[in-house]
Structure formats: structure tokens, C-alpha cells
Design a protein around this motif. Structure first.
Motif, PDB file in Angstrom:
ATOM      1  N   ILE A 151      10.820  18.884 -52.144  1.00 28.87           N
ATOM      2  CA  ILE A 151      11.390  20.120 -52.531  1.00 28.87           C
ATOM      3  C   ILE A 151      12.798  19.645 -52.942  1.00 28.87           C
ATOM      4  O   ILE A 151      13.589  18.998 -52.289  1.00 28.87           O
ATOM      5  CB  ILE A 151      11.304  21.077 -51.565  1.00 28.87           C
ATOM      6  N   GLU A 152      13.341  20.419 -53.875  1.00 26.58           N
ATOM      7  CA  GLU A 152      14.703  20.349 -54.356  1.00 26.58           C
ATOM      8  C   GLU A 152      15.342  21.693 -54.482  1.00 26.58           C
ATOM      9  O   GLU A 152      14.948  22.638 -55.054  1.00 26.58           O
ATOM     10  CB  GLU A 152      15.121  19.557 -55.588  1.00 26.58           C
ATOM     11  N   LEU A 153      16.312  21.789 -53.560  1.00 27.67           N
ATOM     12  CA  LEU A 153      17.024  23.169 -53.495  1.00 27.67           C
ATOM     13  C   LEU A 153      18.816  22.805 -54.043  1.00 27.67           C
ATOM     14  O   LEU A 153      19.200  21.748 -53.926  1.00 27.67           O
ATOM     15  CB  LEU A 153      17.164  23.516 -52.215  1.00 27.67           C
ATOM     16  N   VAL A 154      18.921  23.904 -54.778  1.00 36.49           N
ATOM     17  CA  VAL A 154      20.578  23.734 -55.074  1.00 36.49           C
ATOM     18  C   VAL A 154      21.226  25.112 -54.370  1.00 36.49           C
ATOM     19  O   VAL A 154      20.859  26.153 -54.647  1.00 36.49           O
ATOM     20  CB  VAL A 154      20.706  23.914 -56.684  1.00 36.49           C
ATOM     21  N   ALA A 155      22.299  24.783 -53.693  1.00 43.92           N
ATOM     22  CA  ALA A 155      23.142  25.873 -53.155  1.00 43.92           C
ATOM     23  C   ALA A 155      24.667  26.107 -53.307  1.00 43.92           C
ATOM     24  O   ALA A 155      25.193  24.874 -53.295  1.00 43.92           O
ATOM     25  CB  ALA A 155      22.791  25.983 -51.583  1.00 43.92           C
ATOM     26  N   GLU A 156      25.170  27.175 -54.077  1.00 42.13           N
ATOM     27  CA  GLU A 156      26.556  26.892 -54.374  1.00 42.13           C
ATOM     28  C   GLU A 156      27.357  26.947 -52.932  1.00 42.13           C
ATOM     29  O   GLU A 156      26.860  27.590 -51.958  1.00 42.13           O
ATOM     30  CB  GLU A 156      26.924  28.485 -55.129  1.00 42.13           C
ATOM     31  N   GLN A 157      28.615  26.727 -52.762  1.00 42.10           N
ATOM     32  CA  GLN A 157      29.381  26.830 -51.624  1.00 42.10           C
ATOM     33  C   GLN A 157      29.909  28.031 -51.229  1.00 42.10           C
ATOM     34  O   GLN A 157      29.778  28.941 -52.206  1.00 42.10           O
ATOM     35  CB  GLN A 157      30.821  25.819 -52.039  1.00 42.10           C
ATOM     36  N   ASP A 158      29.882  28.369 -49.908  1.00 43.36           N
ATOM     37  CA  ASP A 158      30.012  29.485 -49.488  1.00 43.36           C
ATOM     38  C   ASP A 158      28.857  30.477 -49.519  1.00 43.36           C
ATOM     39  O   ASP A 158      29.149  31.709 -48.799  1.00 43.36           O
ATOM     40  CB  ASP A 158      31.321  30.182 -50.051  1.00 43.36           C
ATOM     41  N   ASN A 159      27.688  30.080 -50.048  1.00 43.52           N
ATOM     42  CA  ASN A 159      26.551  30.844 -49.794  1.00 43.52           C
ATOM     43  C   ASN A 159      25.633  30.327 -48.927  1.00 43.52           C
ATOM     44  O   ASN A 159      26.178  29.580 -47.976  1.00 43.52           O
ATOM     45  CB  ASN A 159      25.824  30.511 -51.367  1.00 43.52           C
ATOM     46  N   GLY A 184      24.027   8.191 -48.320  1.00 45.13           N
ATOM     47  CA  GLY A 184      24.518   6.976 -47.872  1.00 45.13           C
ATOM     48  C   GLY A 184      24.477   6.730 -46.343  1.00 45.13           C
ATOM     49  O   GLY A 184      25.218   5.716 -45.820  1.00 45.13           O
ATOM     50  N   GLN A 185      24.000   7.445 -45.517  1.00 49.02           N
ATOM     51  CA  GLN A 185      24.303   7.477 -44.024  1.00 49.02           C
ATOM     52  C   GLN A 185      22.710   7.547 -43.490  1.00 49.02           C
ATOM     53  O   GLN A 185      21.795   7.966 -44.164  1.00 49.02           O
ATOM     54  CB  GLN A 185      25.032   8.516 -43.454  1.00 49.02           C
ATOM     55  N   PRO A 186      22.398   7.107 -42.247  1.00 51.92           N
ATOM     56  CA  PRO A 186      20.979   7.060 -41.737  1.00 51.92           C
ATOM     57  C   PRO A 186      20.763   8.361 -41.145  1.00 51.92           C
ATOM     58  O   PRO A 186      21.363   9.383 -41.150  1.00 51.92           O
ATOM     59  CB  PRO A 186      21.303   5.997 -40.281  1.00 51.92           C
ATOM     60  N   TRP A 187      19.383   8.400 -40.819  1.00 50.95           N
ATOM     61  CA  TRP A 187      18.899   9.530 -40.337  1.00 50.95           C
ATOM     62  C   TRP A 187      19.151   9.948 -39.075  1.00 50.95           C
ATOM     63  O   TRP A 187      19.398   9.083 -38.183  1.00 50.95           O
ATOM     64  CB  TRP A 187      17.242   9.745 -40.540  1.00 50.95           C
ATOM     65  N   GLY A 188      19.401  11.394 -38.737  1.00 54.17           N
ATOM     66  CA  GLY A 188      19.808  11.919 -37.792  1.00 54.17           C
ATOM     67  C   GLY A 188      19.099  12.934 -37.200  1.00 54.17           C
ATOM     68  O   GLY A 188      19.070  13.790 -37.774  1.00 54.17           O
ATOM     69  N   GLY A 232      22.336  16.456 -49.138  1.00 51.02           N
ATOM     70  CA  GLY A 232      21.784  15.303 -48.656  1.00 51.02           C
ATOM     71  C   GLY A 232      20.192  15.633 -48.258  1.00 51.02           C
ATOM     72  O   GLY A 232      19.731  16.831 -48.919  1.00 51.02           O
ATOM     73  N   PHE A 233      19.554  14.747 -47.719  1.00 54.06           N
ATOM     74  CA  PHE A 233      18.122  14.787 -47.382  1.00 54.06           C
ATOM     75  C   PHE A 233      17.845  15.493 -46.200  1.00 54.06           C
ATOM     76  O   PHE A 233      18.378  15.153 -45.141  1.00 54.06           O
ATOM     77  CB  PHE A 233      17.428  13.580 -47.366  1.00 54.06           C
ATOM     78  N   TYR A 234      16.739  16.237 -46.170  1.00 48.58           N
ATOM     79  CA  TYR A 234      16.315  17.117 -44.849  1.00 48.58           C
ATOM     80  C   TYR A 234      14.891  16.603 -44.620  1.00 48.58           C
ATOM     81  O   TYR A 234      13.957  16.743 -45.644  1.00 48.58           O
ATOM     82  CB  TYR A 234      16.512  18.438 -44.903  1.00 48.58           C
ATOM     83  N   ARG A 235      14.179  16.051 -43.754  1.00 48.16           N
ATOM     84  CA  ARG A 235      12.841  15.548 -43.573  1.00 48.16           C
ATOM     85  C   ARG A 235      12.350  16.415 -42.113  1.00 48.16           C
ATOM     86  O   ARG A 235      13.063  16.110 -40.967  1.00 48.16           O
ATOM     87  CB  ARG A 235      13.004  14.276 -43.397  1.00 48.16           C
ATOM     88  N   CYS A 236      11.171  16.776 -42.216  1.00 45.17           N
ATOM     89  CA  CYS A 236      10.229  17.352 -41.077  1.00 45.17           C
ATOM     90  C   CYS A 236       9.159  16.566 -40.892  1.00 45.17           C
ATOM     91  O   CYS A 236       8.302  16.436 -41.973  1.00 45.17           O
ATOM     92  CB  CYS A 236      10.073  18.844 -41.485  1.00 45.17           C
ATOM     93  N   THR A 237       9.273  15.892 -39.854  1.00 42.56           N
ATOM     94  CA  THR A 237       8.055  14.911 -39.328  1.00 42.56           C
ATOM     95  C   THR A 237       7.011  15.940 -38.554  1.00 42.56           C
ATOM     96  O   THR A 237       7.526  16.136 -37.413  1.00 42.56           O
ATOM     97  CB  THR A 237       8.463  13.624 -38.702  1.00 42.56           C
ATOM     98  N   PHE A 238       5.971  16.172 -39.134  1.00 41.96           N
ATOM     99  CA  PHE A 238       4.794  16.826 -38.119  1.00 41.96           C
ATOM    100  C   PHE A 238       4.023  15.939 -37.549  1.00 41.96           C
ATOM    101  O   PHE A 238       3.369  14.987 -38.148  1.00 41.96           O
ATOM    102  CB  PHE A 238       4.050  17.602 -39.117  1.00 41.96           C
ATOM    103  N   THR A 252      21.224  20.099 -52.738  1.00 33.58           N
ATOM    104  CA  THR A 252      22.573  19.716 -53.596  1.00 33.58           C
ATOM    105  C   THR A 252      23.366  20.729 -53.448  1.00 33.58           C
ATOM    106  O   THR A 252      22.836  21.921 -53.963  1.00 33.58           O
ATOM    107  CB  THR A 252      22.101  19.329 -55.243  1.00 33.58           C
ATOM    108  N   VAL A 253      24.751  20.462 -53.151  1.00 34.46           N
ATOM    109  CA  VAL A 253      25.777  21.366 -53.435  1.00 34.46           C
ATOM    110  C   VAL A 253      26.786  20.746 -54.344  1.00 34.46           C
ATOM    111  O   VAL A 253      27.464  19.930 -54.128  1.00 34.46           O
ATOM    112  CB  VAL A 253      26.457  21.487 -51.729  1.00 34.46           C
TER     113      VAL A 253
END
Length: 317
Positions: A151-159, A184-188, A232-238, A252-253
Motif C-alpha cells: 500500500i502507498e500513502l501520501v500525506a502533506e505536512q501538518d496533516n 536508509g535505516q533498519p527496522w524498529g 518511510g516503510f511501515y510493516r505489520c507482521t501477523f 511519502t511526505v
């Protein structure tokens, strides 16, 4: 009188028993050498019914692994295929770890939930007791994995934006781990939703937004006042009885002054409106000219033959 004294001592023991149990649990951390196949022991000293074993890495409290007698085991993405629960006895929550790196150094917290005695915990400090290898920097920065978003999302700043991971796979879900990977960073891990005896437990480790858990274990992250660092990327592991299943979302911002989606749509609307206006004006001009020409032709037809000659001479002048 003797019965009263017995009751008195009985209640004194009940009052101080929880404090004695906590004192036993809060021992100093045991040190374990960082090595391949290292074992982190977590063996509950008393008998009872084991409800769940959970491992976290502190101070960030990142979940590492969970064991449930009914639903099985679940691991954070970074520890998959690297950790194994030993289970030498019914009250054993010890784990072994392979393919270790220097990123595995740190303090680990083991929590064994039992009934009826309650929880028992232990802290284990993993340290590199040997000299660090020369290629330690290479080990610290492995080749980044290629991530593909569902899934790809676009959000404006301050929204405000809500990132949702709805389970649409087969199997019964008993735990969901929500992770974030900035560019460019590892998953957390930023949130965990899991079913335990007695209901649903939600753990929110996010410093941005709020993690929500639904009864169906659909997890969502609510971000208020979106900033650039939220991209960045967000991941849900079920974790299900049919295995591990994941859903990845790319947020994407746009940067300030950049070509955002709303600006792009505004340009499209303005361009389409301008083109439509120009086309309308051209059609109107052509229609007026044609109408004027038709009127002249009608007027010429209605004239007397003698007047038509004068009309032609006047047009030539």
C-alpha cells in the motif's frame, strides 16, 4: 487468643509475600558471552502452569520473541530463523540465538507468566568479552534488504493520517508486530498487539502518533501533524496458526516547495479549465462568423434582381 495470633502472623506473611517475591526477581543481570549459538537462560524456579514467555531488549523494550502454550511462538522480524525456544522443562523460557552479530549486544529481559504464582523475570546482559573483529563496521552495516510496498500513502505536512494494517489472510491471528523503517535505516518495532488469557494486550513503543489494536487484531497507527521524519516503510507482521504473514505500507511526505500530489492535481484542474475556456471561445467565434455569413446570404437571396447587381458592386468596393 492463640487463634488470633495465628491469624495475625498469617496476614503478616500475606502482606510481605509480594515484596519477597519481587526481591527475588530483581537480581542483577547475568552476563553472557556473545558467541554463535549462545543460550539465554530463563528457567522459572517454581512449578505451576505457564501462560506465556516474552523476551524484550531494553532500554527500548523492543519485543524479541514470544512463546504461548496454545498459539505457539512469534519472533520480531530481525530475529526470525535466529532464535529458538529450548523448552527443556514446562517452566523453561530459555532461548538460543544463532547468526549473532554485534548488534545483538545489550540487555535482554525475560518475563515468564505463570499461574497461580504470577510472573517471574530475569535480566541477561550480552557482552562481547573478546576483542572486536577488524571488520566490525562491515558487520554493523549489512546490505539493506529490498522492500516492496503493498500500500502507498501520501500525506502533506501538518496533516493527519492513519496507517492501517487489516488482516486479509488465512488463519487465526494471535499477535501483530508493527515496525517502521525510515529511509536508509533498519527496522524498529513501534507497536505490538497480542491475545493473551483474559483479553487483548497492546504495547505502544512509538514516539510519534498512537498505536491502536482492534479486537480482530487489526492494528493502526494514527499520526497527528505529519512531519518529514514520518515518511518511510511501515510493516505489520501477523502471527497466525497458518504462519507469518506481512503487509507493508509506504508513507511519502513531500518536502516543502516540492511537487506534491495536491499541487499536481491543482495544475491539472487549472490546465483543463483553461483548455476548456479556450475551446469554448473558439467555438463561439466560429459560430458567430457562420451566423453572420448565413444572414448575409439570406439577405442577398431576398433582394430584387436589379438590387442584387448593386449589392455585388457594393461588396466589391
Amino acid at each position: 487468643m492463640e487463634a488470633v495470633q495465628k491469624d495475625h502472623w498469617y496476614f503478616v506473611v500475606l502482606i510481605f509475600l509480594p515484596f519477597l517475591k519481587v526481591a527475588v526477581q530483581q537480581k542483577e543481570a547475568v552476563t553472557v558471552r556473545l558467541e554463535e549459538g549462545m543460550v539465554l537462560e530463563c528457567l522459572c524456579p517454581w512449578d505451576g502452569n505457564l501462560s506465556m514467555v516474552s523476551w524484550t531488549k531494553v532500554p527500548d523494550k523492543y519485543p524479541v520473541a514470544v512463546f504461548h502454550p496454545e498459539y505457539g511462538v512469534a519472533f520480531a522480524h530481525h530475529y526470525r530463523k535466529r532464535i529458538e525456544f529450548l523448552r527443556t522443562t514446562p517452566m523453561d523460557g530459555s532461548i538460543s540465538m544463532r547468526n549473532v552479530t554485534h548488534q545483538d549486544i545489550g540487555l535482554y529481559h525475560c518475563s515468564v507468566q505463570t499461574f497461580p504464582q504470577g510472573p517471574w523475570t530475569r535480566n541477561i546482559q550480552v557482552e562481547d568479552l573478546d576483542e572486536p573483529p577488524e571488520d566490525e563496521n562491515i558487520t554493523e552495516h549489512p546490505t539493506p534488504e529490498v522492500t516492496v510496498s503493498d500500500i502507498e500513502l501520501v500525506a502533506e505536512q501538518d496533516n493527519n493520517v492513519t496507517i492501517s494494517c487489516n488482516h486479509e489472510h488465512n488463519g487465526t491471528v494471535y499477535q501483530v508486530i508493527l515496525e517502521k523503517m525510515p529511509h536508509g535505516q533498519p527496522w524498529g518495532i513501534i507497536g505490538v498487539c497480542k491475545k493473551v488469557e483474559g483479553g487483548l494486550v497492546g504495547e505502544d513503543y512509538s514516539d510519534r502518533g498512537r498505536v491502536s489494536c482492534a479486537d480482530s487484531l487489526d492494528v493502526s497507527l494514527h499520526l497527528t501533524g505529519v512531519v518529514l521524519d514520518d515518511s518511510g516503510f511501515y510493516r505489520c507482521t501477523f502471527s497466525t496458526d497458518a504462519g507469518m504473514q506481512t503487509t507493508t505500507v509506504l508513507l511519502t511526505v513531500p518536502t516543502p516547495g516540492g511537487f506534491s500530489l495536491s499541487m499536481y492535481m491543482m495544475y491539472i484542474y487549472i490546465g483543463a479549465g483553461s483548455a476548456g475556456l479556450v475551446l469554448f471561445i473558439v467555438i463561439l467565434i466560429l459560430a458567430l462568423r457562420r451566423r453572420k455569413k448565413n444572414r448575409r446570404e439570406e439577405y442577398r437571396v431576398k433582394l430584387h434582381p436589379s438590387q442584387r447587381q448593386k449589392w455585388r458592386q457594393w461588396q466589391r468596393q
